[in-house]
Design a protein around this motif. Sequence first.
Motif, PDB file in Angstrom:
ATOM      1  N   ASP A  26       0.845  -1.189   0.000  1.00  0.00           N
ATOM      2  CA  ASP A  26       0.000   0.000   0.000  1.00  0.00           C
ATOM      3  C   ASP A  26       0.883   1.243   0.000  1.00  0.00           C
ATOM      4  N   TRP A  27       0.321   2.350  -0.406  1.00  0.00           N
ATOM      5  CA  TRP A  27       1.027   3.633  -0.375  1.00  0.00           C
ATOM      6  C   TRP A  27       1.131   4.125   1.068  1.00  0.00           C
ATOM      7  N   LEU A  28       2.210   4.826   1.362  1.00  0.00           N
ATOM      8  CA  LEU A  28       2.459   5.429   2.670  1.00  0.00           C
ATOM      9  C   LEU A  28       2.876   6.878   2.438  1.00  0.00           C
ATOM     10  N   PHE A  77       7.760  -2.579   4.847  1.00  0.00           N
ATOM     11  CA  PHE A  77       7.229  -3.116   3.594  1.00  0.00           C
ATOM     12  C   PHE A  77       7.409  -4.626   3.446  1.00  0.00           C
ATOM     13  N   LEU A  78       8.498  -5.163   3.948  1.00  0.00           N
ATOM     14  CA  LEU A  78       8.818  -6.577   3.713  1.00  0.00           C
ATOM     15  C   LEU A  78       7.690  -7.526   4.129  1.00  0.00           C
ATOM     16  N   ASN A 107       5.668  14.638   2.556  1.00  0.00           N
ATOM     17  CA  ASN A 107       4.312  14.370   2.077  1.00  0.00           C
ATOM     18  C   ASN A 107       4.245  13.588   0.772  1.00  0.00           C
ATOM     19  N   ALA A 108       5.392  13.101   0.299  1.00  0.00           N
ATOM     20  CA  ALA A 108       5.381  12.206  -0.862  1.00  0.00           C
ATOM     21  C   ALA A 108       4.739  10.886  -0.443  1.00  0.00           C
ATOM     22  N   ILE A 137       8.409   6.125  -5.508  1.00  0.00           N
ATOM     23  CA  ILE A 137       7.841   7.422  -5.147  1.00  0.00           C
ATOM     24  C   ILE A 137       6.763   7.736  -6.172  1.00  0.00           C
ATOM     25  N   GLU A 138       5.559   7.990  -5.700  1.00  0.00           N
ATOM     26  CA  GLU A 138       4.461   8.285  -6.608  1.00  0.00           C
ATOM     27  C   GLU A 138       4.818   9.485  -7.488  1.00  0.00           C
ATOM     28  N   GLY A 139       4.683   9.320  -8.805  1.00  0.00           N
ATOM     29  CA  GLY A 139       4.951  10.393  -9.754  1.00  0.00           C
ATOM     30  C   GLY A 139       6.409  10.561 -10.137  1.00  0.00           C
ATOM     31  N   SER A 140       7.288   9.705  -9.639  1.00  0.00           N
ATOM     32  CA  SER A 140       8.718   9.809  -9.946  1.00  0.00           C
ATOM     33  C   SER A 140       9.171   8.606 -10.755  1.00  0.00           C
ATOM     34  N   ASP A 141      10.034   8.855 -11.733  1.00  0.00           N
ATOM     35  CA  ASP A 141      10.615   7.764 -12.511  1.00  0.00           C
ATOM     36  C   ASP A 141      11.696   7.032 -11.724  1.00  0.00           C
TER      37      ASP A 141
END
Length: 156
Positions: A26-28, A77-78, A107-108, A137-141
């Motif tokens: 899940d996102w954090l 996460f593991l 806040n990322a 990272i959401e929105g990052s390559d």
Amino acid sequence: MAGTAQAFDSAAALLGAVGRDLGVTDWLTVSQARINTFADATGDHQWIHVDPERAASGPFGACVAHGYLTLSLANLFLPQLVQFQRLKMGLNYGCEKVRFPAPVVVNARIRGQGQITAAEALPNGGVQLVVRITVQIEGSDKPGCVVDTISRLYFE
């Protein structure tokens, strides 16, 4: 949406799973409070992490998480990626190839992506397992961290 952790119940099952993609967590959201708590725990109060006003005019335009905070989240996460049934004992044995390709700005939203990269039988019946955790990272390559975690696991 993140998937369910993949379960393994023996050394043999892990030895046969090398190369397996474990999916994502899940996102954090990495809050300033989490960053400040980490700063307090480690004594690293560098302005780039804990001074929002000064960091606003810094190289990233905001506070950033400590690299080691991002790395430590591999431990969060593991178990969301892989779980062990019939486990007698598991040990964190270490990490390899830790990299921080991109900063994690306050806040990322981040998440862990996992892959079993190696598994080796141990002489005493256990298995040494390497799981690569990529902190996306959401929105990052580029990821915020890539780490090969090493565990030693002993099953019933």
